[in-house]
Design a protein around this motif. Structure first.
Motif, PDB file in Angstrom:
ATOM      1  N   VAL A 263      37.654  38.537 -10.493  1.00 61.83           N
ATOM      2  CA  VAL A 263      37.343  38.817  -9.093  1.00 61.83           C
ATOM      3  C   VAL A 263      37.223  37.551  -8.262  1.00 61.83           C
ATOM      4  N   ALA A 264      36.709  36.484  -8.896  1.00 60.48           N
ATOM      5  CA  ALA A 264      36.456  35.260  -8.142  1.00 60.48           C
ATOM      6  C   ALA A 264      36.965  34.067  -8.931  1.00 60.48           C
ATOM      7  N   LYS A 265      37.104  32.933  -8.245  1.00 58.39           N
ATOM      8  CA  LYS A 265      37.509  31.710  -8.917  1.00 58.39           C
ATOM      9  C   LYS A 265      36.478  30.621  -8.630  1.00 58.39           C
ATOM     10  N   VAL A 266      36.562  29.540  -9.390  1.00 59.22           N
ATOM     11  CA  VAL A 266      35.614  28.435  -9.240  1.00 59.22           C
ATOM     12  C   VAL A 266      35.612  27.939  -7.793  1.00 59.22           C
ATOM     13  N   GLY A 267      34.432  27.811  -7.236  1.00 58.42           N
ATOM     14  CA  GLY A 267      34.291  27.350  -5.861  1.00 58.42           C
ATOM     15  C   GLY A 267      34.042  28.474  -4.882  1.00 58.42           C
ATOM     16  N   ASP A 268      34.322  29.723  -5.304  1.00 59.59           N
ATOM     17  CA  ASP A 268      34.116  30.870  -4.421  1.00 59.59           C
ATOM     18  C   ASP A 268      32.627  31.166  -4.246  1.00 59.59           C
ATOM     19  N   LYS A 269      32.271  31.581  -3.045  1.00 56.84           N
ATOM     20  CA  LYS A 269      30.933  32.106  -2.804  1.00 56.84           C
ATOM     21  C   LYS A 269      30.980  33.610  -3.103  1.00 56.84           C
ATOM     22  N   VAL A 270      29.998  34.084  -3.856  1.00 57.90           N
ATOM     23  CA  VAL A 270      30.018  35.480  -4.278  1.00 57.90           C
ATOM     24  C   VAL A 270      28.645  36.132  -4.127  1.00 57.90           C
ATOM     25  N   THR A 271      28.663  37.447  -4.008  1.00 59.73           N
ATOM     26  CA  THR A 271      27.450  38.230  -4.176  1.00 59.73           C
ATOM     27  C   THR A 271      27.608  38.964  -5.494  1.00 59.73           C
ATOM     28  N   PHE A 272      26.480  39.231  -6.163  1.00 65.64           N
ATOM     29  CA  PHE A 272      26.580  39.857  -7.478  1.00 65.64           C
ATOM     30  C   PHE A 272      25.381  40.744  -7.749  1.00 65.64           C
ATOM     31  N   THR A 273      25.569  41.649  -8.686  1.00 60.61           N
ATOM     32  CA  THR A 273      24.494  42.502  -9.171  1.00 60.61           C
ATOM     33  C   THR A 273      24.257  42.133 -10.617  1.00 60.61           C
ATOM     34  N   LEU A 274      23.005  41.916 -10.993  1.00 60.97           N
ATOM     35  CA  LEU A 274      22.731  41.564 -12.384  1.00 60.97           C
ATOM     36  C   LEU A 274      21.689  42.485 -12.982  1.00 60.97           C
ATOM     37  N   HIS A 275      21.852  42.714 -14.270  1.00 59.89           N
ATOM     38  CA  HIS A 275      20.871  43.479 -15.032  1.00 59.89           C
ATOM     39  C   HIS A 275      19.980  42.445 -15.710  1.00 59.89           C
ATOM     40  N   PRO A 276      18.756  42.226 -15.201  1.00 62.22           N
ATOM     41  CA  PRO A 276      17.947  41.104 -15.668  1.00 62.22           C
ATOM     42  C   PRO A 276      17.376  41.301 -17.075  1.00 62.22           C
ATOM     43  N   ALA A 277      17.598  40.313 -17.928  1.00 68.47           N
ATOM     44  CA  ALA A 277      17.026  40.317 -19.279  1.00 68.47           C
ATOM     45  C   ALA A 277      17.006  38.883 -19.787  1.00 68.47           C
ATOM     46  N   GLY A 278      16.443  37.974 -18.985  1.00 72.13           N
ATOM     47  CA  GLY A 278      16.383  36.573 -19.373  1.00 72.13           C
ATOM     48  C   GLY A 278      17.771  36.027 -19.618  1.00 72.13           C
ATOM     49  N   MET A 279      17.941  35.333 -20.771  1.00 73.48           N
ATOM     50  CA  MET A 279      19.232  34.738 -21.088  1.00 73.48           C
ATOM     51  C   MET A 279      20.285  35.788 -21.382  1.00 73.48           C
ATOM     52  N   ALA A 280      19.863  37.015 -21.678  1.00 75.38           N
ATOM     53  CA  ALA A 280      20.822  38.084 -21.970  1.00 75.38           C
ATOM     54  C   ALA A 280      21.180  38.865 -20.711  1.00 75.38           C
ATOM     55  N   SER A 281      20.789  38.333 -19.564  1.00 76.55           N
ATOM     56  CA  SER A 281      21.109  39.005 -18.309  1.00 76.55           C
ATOM     57  C   SER A 281      22.618  39.192 -18.179  1.00 76.55           C
ATOM     58  N   THR A 282      22.996  40.337 -17.652  1.00 75.35           N
ATOM     59  CA  THR A 282      24.409  40.675 -17.542  1.00 75.35           C
ATOM     60  C   THR A 282      24.790  40.916 -16.093  1.00 75.35           C
ATOM     61  N   LEU A 283      25.937  40.375 -15.696  1.00 74.84           N
ATOM     62  CA  LEU A 283      26.460  40.672 -14.369  1.00 74.84           C
ATOM     63  C   LEU A 283      27.199  41.999 -14.457  1.00 74.84           C
ATOM     64  N   THR A 284      26.792  42.937 -13.600  1.00 77.56           N
ATOM     65  CA  THR A 284      27.441  44.248 -13.608  1.00 77.56           C
ATOM     66  C   THR A 284      28.397  44.410 -12.438  1.00 77.56           C
ATOM     67  N   ALA A 285      28.293  43.538 -11.457  1.00 82.25           N
ATOM     68  CA  ALA A 285      29.219  43.579 -10.316  1.00 82.25           C
ATOM     69  C   ALA A 285      29.279  42.197  -9.685  1.00 82.25           C
ATOM     70  N   ILE A 286      30.436  41.866  -9.163  1.00 86.61           N
ATOM     71  CA  ILE A 286      30.591  40.581  -8.452  1.00 86.61           C
ATOM     72  C   ILE A 286      31.685  40.775  -7.417  1.00 86.61           C
ATOM     73  N   ARG A 287      31.457  40.216  -6.236  1.00 86.37           N
ATOM     74  CA  ARG A 287      32.488  40.306  -5.201  1.00 86.37           C
ATOM     75  C   ARG A 287      32.431  39.082  -4.305  1.00 86.37           C
ATOM     76  N   PRO A 288      33.567  38.665  -3.781  1.00 82.86           N
ATOM     77  CA  PRO A 288      33.607  37.496  -2.908  1.00 82.86           C
ATOM     78  C   PRO A 288      32.762  37.735  -1.663  1.00 82.86           C
ATOM     79  N   ALA A 289      32.077  36.710  -1.218  1.00 81.74           N
ATOM     80  CA  ALA A 289      31.264  36.787   0.005  1.00 81.74           C
ATOM     81  C   ALA A 289      31.827  35.784   0.997  1.00 81.74           C
ATOM     82  N   ARG A 290      32.427  36.283   2.051  1.00 81.95           N
ATOM     83  CA  ARG A 290      32.978  35.366   3.041  1.00 81.95           C
ATOM     84  C   ARG A 290      32.619  35.810   4.432  1.00 81.95           C
TER      85      ARG A 290
END
Ligand SMILES: [Cu+2]
Length: 114
Positions: A87-114
């Motif tokens: 969805v995104a490349k290095v340098g992109d600004k993004v918004t994301f949804t994460l399922h919090p679990a410390g280091m095991a946190s998982t990104l469940t959604a990501i989209r470019p923010a412009r």
């Protein structure tokens, strides 16, 4: 650089742990509440610093996420689906949804923010 990432990720684990424990402790003796209640997914914003398709991780320099008490930091996240790495490349600004679990946190959604 690598040392920095490890340090930041460790800090994130330490900060996320109390919130996770608190959520667990709300479960007993509350009939009608969800017994499998977990910390709610949280929204964040950040900049993509690295993408590792082999490991299935994306490193984000994310802003503070007040909902789960995380300060701003740079850390790698596992993604729920490899498609999220496209969805995104290095340098992109993004918004994301994460399922919090410390280091095991998982990104469940990501989209470019412009
Ligand atoms: Cu973090």
């Amino acid at each position: 650089m690598k040392k920095h990432l490890i340090t930041f990720a460790w800090a994130c684990t330490m900060l996320a742990a109390p919130a996770f424990v608190a959520a667990q402790q709300m479960d007993p003796n509350m009939p009608g509440m969800q017994h499998d209640a977990k910390p709610a997914d949280a929204q964040g914003m950040g900049v993509v610093k690295a993408i590792d398709t082999g490991k299935g991780t994306i490193t984000l320099q994310h802003e503070a996420i007040a909902a789960i008490g995380w300060p701003a930091m740079t850390m790698p996240f596992k993604v729920a689906s490899p498609d999220l790495l496209k969805v995104a490349k290095v340098g992109d600004k993004v918004t994301f949804t994460l399922h919090p679990a410390g280091m095991a946190s998982t990104l469940t959604a990501i989209r470019p923010a412009r």
